[in-house]
Write a protein that holds these residues in place. Structure first.
Motif, PDB file in Angstrom:
ATOM      1  N   CYS A   9       0.831  -1.204   0.000  1.00 34.59           N
ATOM      2  CA  CYS A   9       0.000   0.000   0.000  1.00 34.59           C
ATOM      3  C   CYS A   9       0.867   1.257   0.000  1.00 34.59           C
ATOM      4  O   CYS A   9       0.589   2.207  -0.730  1.00 34.59           O
ATOM      5  CB  CYS A   9      -0.923  -0.014   1.207  1.00 34.59           C
ATOM      6  N   VAL A  64      -4.830   3.332  -6.551  1.00 36.06           N
ATOM      7  CA  VAL A  64      -5.609   2.930  -5.381  1.00 36.06           C
ATOM      8  C   VAL A  64      -7.090   3.057  -5.702  1.00 36.06           C
ATOM      9  O   VAL A  64      -7.535   4.048  -6.277  1.00 36.06           O
ATOM     10  CB  VAL A  64      -5.224   3.793  -4.163  1.00 36.06           C
ATOM     11  N   LYS A 105      -5.694   6.665  -0.237  1.00 34.88           N
ATOM     12  CA  LYS A 105      -4.599   5.857   0.303  1.00 34.88           C
ATOM     13  C   LYS A 105      -4.442   5.985   1.825  1.00 34.88           C
ATOM     14  O   LYS A 105      -4.241   4.971   2.502  1.00 34.88           O
ATOM     15  CB  LYS A 105      -3.308   6.238  -0.424  1.00 34.88           C
ATOM     16  N   TRP A 151      -6.810   3.645   3.450  1.00 38.74           N
ATOM     17  CA  TRP A 151      -6.365   2.248   3.340  1.00 38.74           C
ATOM     18  C   TRP A 151      -5.307   1.952   4.399  1.00 38.74           C
ATOM     19  O   TRP A 151      -5.331   0.907   5.043  1.00 38.74           O
ATOM     20  CB  TRP A 151      -5.789   1.957   1.952  1.00 38.74           C
ATOM     21  N   TRP A 210      -7.077  -5.312   1.054  1.00 36.90           N
ATOM     22  CA  TRP A 210      -6.110  -4.632   0.187  1.00 36.90           C
ATOM     23  C   TRP A 210      -5.673  -5.533  -0.959  1.00 36.90           C
ATOM     24  O   TRP A 210      -5.594  -5.111  -2.106  1.00 36.90           O
ATOM     25  CB  TRP A 210      -4.898  -4.162   0.976  1.00 36.90           C
ATOM     26  N   GLY A 268      -7.844  -3.439  -3.155  1.00 37.89           N
ATOM     27  CA  GLY A 268      -7.171  -2.174  -2.919  1.00 37.89           C
ATOM     28  C   GLY A 268      -6.630  -1.409  -4.091  1.00 37.89           C
ATOM     29  O   GLY A 268      -6.576  -0.196  -4.050  1.00 37.89           O
ATOM     30  N   LYS A 269      -6.215  -2.083  -5.154  1.00 38.65           N
ATOM     31  CA  LYS A 269      -5.582  -1.326  -6.240  1.00 38.65           C
ATOM     32  C   LYS A 269      -5.965  -1.886  -7.597  1.00 38.65           C
ATOM     33  O   LYS A 269      -6.322  -3.047  -7.728  1.00 38.65           O
ATOM     34  CB  LYS A 269      -4.070  -1.327  -6.067  1.00 38.65           C
TER      35      LYS A 269
END
Length: 94
Positions: free
Chosen positions: A27, A35, A40, A43, A58, A62-63
């Motif tokens: 992260c 993200v 961010k 997160w 995540w 998450g991304k």
């Protein structure tokens, strides 16, 4: 008390620690443009406050995935061939 139970108790702790640290480092190193869903810093807060659930969230949510290259482009880059679209016709010097 050093018996068979100790390695069985340590293994899940090691796996959880690796998941949490891996998700946290990933992260931190991920650019903000990739993200998803929340900013961010949120997160990071989620990863620190709920490590197991946050780490799994995540990893799966998450991304955005990294863009993939087409097989043609990847083959050229590997062979060191120039991109044909960047080629200009033969040039003559006077």
């Amino acid at each position: 008390m050093l018996g068979l139970l100790e390695p069985l108790a340590v293994a899940p702790m090691v796996l959880v620690t690796l998941l949490c640290l891996g998700a946290l480092l990933d992260c931190v190193r991920t650019p903000g443009e990739r993200v998803r869903y929340v900013p961010k810093p949120l997160w990071l807060l989620f990863l620190l406050s709920a490590p197991i659930v946050g780490g799994l969230a995540w990893v799966y949510l998450g991304k955005h995935p990294e863009p993939r290259e087409s097989p043609k482009t990847r083959g050229r880059a590997r062979l060191g061939e120039p991109d044909p679209s960047s080629r200009s016709g033969p040039t003559t010097t006077n």
